[in-house]
Write an enzyme that holds these catalytic residues in place. Structure first.
Site, PDB file in Angstrom:
ATOM      1  N   GLU A  60       0.813  -1.210   0.000  1.00  0.00           N
ATOM      2  CA  GLU A  60       0.000   0.000   0.000  1.00  0.00           C
ATOM      3  C   GLU A  60       0.853   1.269   0.000  1.00  0.00           C
ATOM      4  O   GLU A  60       0.451   2.300  -0.555  1.00  0.00           O
ATOM      5  CB  GLU A  60      -0.934   0.013   1.208  1.00  0.00           C
ATOM      6  CG  GLU A  60      -0.233  -0.029   2.551  1.00  0.00           C
ATOM      7  CD  GLU A  60      -1.203  -0.081   3.710  1.00  0.00           C
ATOM      8  OE1 GLU A  60      -2.343   0.365   3.542  1.00  0.00           O
ATOM      9  OE2 GLU A  60      -0.820  -0.577   4.788  1.00  0.00           O
TER      10      GLU A  60
ATOM     11  N   SER B 251       9.262 -12.673 -17.836  1.00  0.00           N
ATOM     12  CA  SER B 251      10.196 -13.691 -17.361  1.00  0.00           C
ATOM     13  C   SER B 251      11.618 -13.132 -17.362  1.00  0.00           C
ATOM     14  O   SER B 251      11.830 -11.924 -17.451  1.00  0.00           O
ATOM     15  CB  SER B 251      10.085 -14.954 -18.209  1.00  0.00           C
ATOM     16  OG  SER B 251      10.804 -16.017 -17.626  1.00  0.00           O
TER      17      SER B 251
ATOM     18  N   LYS C 193      17.415 -15.595 -16.365  1.00  0.00           N
ATOM     19  CA  LYS C 193      17.842 -16.514 -15.304  1.00  0.00           C
ATOM     20  C   LYS C 193      16.996 -17.785 -15.273  1.00  0.00           C
ATOM     21  O   LYS C 193      17.342 -18.747 -14.575  1.00  0.00           O
ATOM     22  CB  LYS C 193      17.818 -15.805 -13.950  1.00  0.00           C
ATOM     23  CG  LYS C 193      18.936 -14.768 -13.820  1.00  0.00           C
ATOM     24  CD  LYS C 193      18.937 -14.081 -12.490  1.00  0.00           C
ATOM     25  CE  LYS C 193      20.195 -13.240 -12.311  1.00  0.00           C
ATOM     26  NZ  LYS C 193      20.441 -12.297 -13.392  1.00  0.00           N
TER      27      LYS C 193
END
Length: 319
Positions: A36, A121, A124
């Site tokens: 938040e 993505s 890695k």
């Protein structure tokens, strides 16, 4: 007016994508994140309006995702735990967010009739040697296989490398270090280089061109950590640089297309695309892309290499 949802929307990518969409497109944007305070900070630049909506949402909460995706046309799934070293310690948390969270996102897209969904993505995830990379490899498979449910949503992924000056990137850490004193782990390592504006455009172009089931790969150069450190020292002459051995989980070079993937990869000119296997694509009548077959693996040690002068200039423009 179409609606685009960004999970992990208060991160570097989400903030930059929101800025781009509001300026360059007519999309409405829903920003999903579980923090938040980051939402409150982001709302200073992008106040809630008829085009901007903030939703507190953890991707581990499927019910909340179902509500957040209602009426959305496109979902960009960027929410993830990303710090490699943290993933080696907090294994269960990484699996819950990066794997089960991705399953929830895919399910909510299918149930709500979302038209297209794109997973952010990472390089890695290719031949991964750490938990973060392994979780991204599984997330890619989840998105690819989600096309089989036949409800109209096209799922695809994009793999990126080091996004210059994004949160958690090498240069972002170095620039924020006290007195610009830095530690360089494995100085001979090479990493892919991407600028955020190019990454955003590639993301949107991939969404526009997906047939469902692909992994899109940008064409990019690379740099070595040693060259980046030398360029950094030329800018900050009083900095102290410690060269240390590579850490566990760090690879000497990153890969965007592996030696096992290039035979099913196509050069689209504006990027590469890894197409789904024959066994998988038959399930949803996948339509192949047109282009030249990629001739070999794409690694950070076999693409164009940025030099010290170019890196120094880039650092100067960043500070």
């Amino acid at each position: 007016m179409s609606t685009l949802v960004i999970t992990g929307g208060t991160g570097s990518f989400g903030s930059a994508m929101t800025r781009y969409l509001l300026k360059e497109t007519a999309h409405n944007v829903r920003i999903l994140s579980r923090d938040e305070h980051k939402q409150e900070k982001m709302a200073i630049e992008f106040p809630p309006s008829s085009r901007v909506t903030y939703i507190l949402c953890d991707v581990r909460d499927l019910d909340r995702l179902q509500l957040a995706f209602h009426g959305a046309d496109t979902v960009i799934h960027a929410a993830a735990n990303k710090i490699v070293s943290s993933g080696e310690v907090h294994v269960v948390e990484f699996v819950q967010v990066n794997v089960f969270g991705t399953m929830n996102v895919a399910r909510a897209c299918i149930d709500n009739g979302v038209k297209k969904a794109l997973l952010i993505s990472s390089d890695k995830g290719v031949s991964s040697v750490n938990l973060y990379g392994k979780s991204k490899a599984v997330a890619e498979s989840i998105f690819t296989s989600s096309n089989m449910y036949g409800r109209g949503c096209k799922f695809a992924s994009i793999r990126g490398g080091n996004i210059w000056h994004s949160r958690g990137s090498v240069i972002e850490k170095w620039l924020s270090s006290p007195n610009h004193n830095i530690k360089v782990y494995g100085d001979q390592a090479t990493r892919f280089h991407l600028l955020m504006p190019d990454w955003l455009e590639f993301c949107l172009k991939s969404i526009h061109n997906t047939h469902g089931g692909e992994i899109f790969i940008p064409k990019c150069d690379a740099w070595s950590l040693r060259d980046l450190a030398d360029a950094f020292f030329e800018v900050f002459h009083d900095s102290k640089i410690d060269f240390l051995p590579a850490r566990r989980g760090d690879k000497p070079n990153e890969t965007l297309i592996s030696e096992h993937e290039f035979s099913s990869s196509i050069d689209l000119d504006w990027g590469y695309v890894i197409e789904p296997s024959d066994e998988v694509r038959q399930v949803w009548n996948y339509v192949p892309h047109e282009g030249k077959q990629v001739s070999g693996a794409v690694s950070s040690n076999n693409v164009g290499r940025m030099g010290i002068d170019e890196l120094r200039s880039l650092i100067m423009r960043t500070i």
